[in-house]
Design an enzyme around this catalytic site. Sequence first.
Site, PDB file in Angstrom:
ATOM      1  N   VAL A  10     -49.087 -11.862 -23.465  1.00  0.00           N
ATOM      2  CA  VAL A  10     -47.932 -10.975 -23.431  1.00  0.00           C
ATOM      3  C   VAL A  10     -48.384  -9.579 -23.847  1.00  0.00           C
ATOM      4  CG1 VAL A  10     -45.669 -10.532 -24.487  1.00  0.00           C
ATOM      5  CG2 VAL A  10     -46.350 -12.875 -23.926  1.00  0.00           C
ATOM      6  N   ALA A  33     -38.718  -9.294  -8.896  1.00  0.00           N
ATOM      7  CA  ALA A  33     -38.470  -9.202 -10.335  1.00  0.00           C
ATOM      8  C   ALA A  33     -37.667 -10.414 -10.803  1.00  0.00           C
ATOM      9  CB  ALA A  33     -37.710  -7.926 -10.649  1.00  0.00           C
ATOM     10  N   HIS A  49     -40.925  -0.984 -16.418  1.00  0.00           N
ATOM     11  CA  HIS A  49     -41.473  -1.482 -15.147  1.00  0.00           C
ATOM     12  C   HIS A  49     -40.931  -0.679 -13.967  1.00  0.00           C
ATOM     13  CE1 HIS A  49     -43.551  -5.423 -16.185  1.00  0.00           C
ATOM     14  NE2 HIS A  49     -43.182  -4.920 -17.347  1.00  0.00           N
ATOM     15  N   GLU A  61     -34.462  -8.934  -6.843  1.00  0.00           N
ATOM     16  CA  GLU A  61     -34.227  -9.461  -8.193  1.00  0.00           C
ATOM     17  C   GLU A  61     -33.775 -10.902  -8.055  1.00  0.00           C
ATOM     18  OE1 GLU A  61     -31.491  -6.349  -9.361  1.00  0.00           O
ATOM     19  OE2 GLU A  61     -33.040  -5.503 -10.671  1.00  0.00           O
ATOM     20  N   ASP A  82     -43.363 -10.591 -10.267  1.00  0.00           N
ATOM     21  CA  ASP A  82     -43.490 -10.343 -11.699  1.00  0.00           C
ATOM     22  C   ASP A  82     -42.267 -10.887 -12.425  1.00  0.00           C
ATOM     23  OD1 ASP A  82     -44.462  -9.432 -14.106  1.00  0.00           O
ATOM     24  OD2 ASP A  82     -44.398  -7.322 -13.600  1.00  0.00           O
TER      25      ASP A  82
END
Length: 182
Positions: A10, A33, A49, A61, A82
């Site tokens: 992380v 996303a 981001h 998304e 991501d």
Amino acid sequence: MSIVLVTGGVRSGKSAFAERLAQEKSASVLYVATGVCSDEEMEQRITLHRGRRPASWGLAETPCDADEMVASYSAYDVVLFDCISTWISNLLIDVPEEKWRDPAETERILGKIDRWLSAVRDYPGTIIAVTSETGLGGVAMSKLGRWFQDTLGEANQRIASEAEEVYAVLSGIPWKIKGEGV
């Protein structure tokens, strides 16, 4: 289809590295996303981001159903996903506590990973998938944390086995650990 997996701890710099890879490959990028704006800290991460991405990139998304939207990738040369670890977190959070670590729930979630992998095999471009590496730290102290580590670890292994390239990012430095030139 080409899968590039970018893993690391992380805040290791893996998303920024993946974004640079995507920009190098093409101007035609879809950013998938999985983050959900659940609190102020997450809102700040999402804003960070967004600020790094070119305005020309597409955006999808999809916090829970990434396996069902692969058909939308076809309009782009590169897909930056991501991230896998947030996707799995979102799926686990939706499971009632009494079903945590239930083998059927684990298989349902890993089935979504398998369906995503199966669907991306038909995608002619490059997939750059970001994930967190669960094998670098200790065993989580909570039942949910251990379930997350086990499920994400298995998902990462499945994706890495199909990836042509795998990078580990440590302290902002990417190391290629699978692929040509290793």
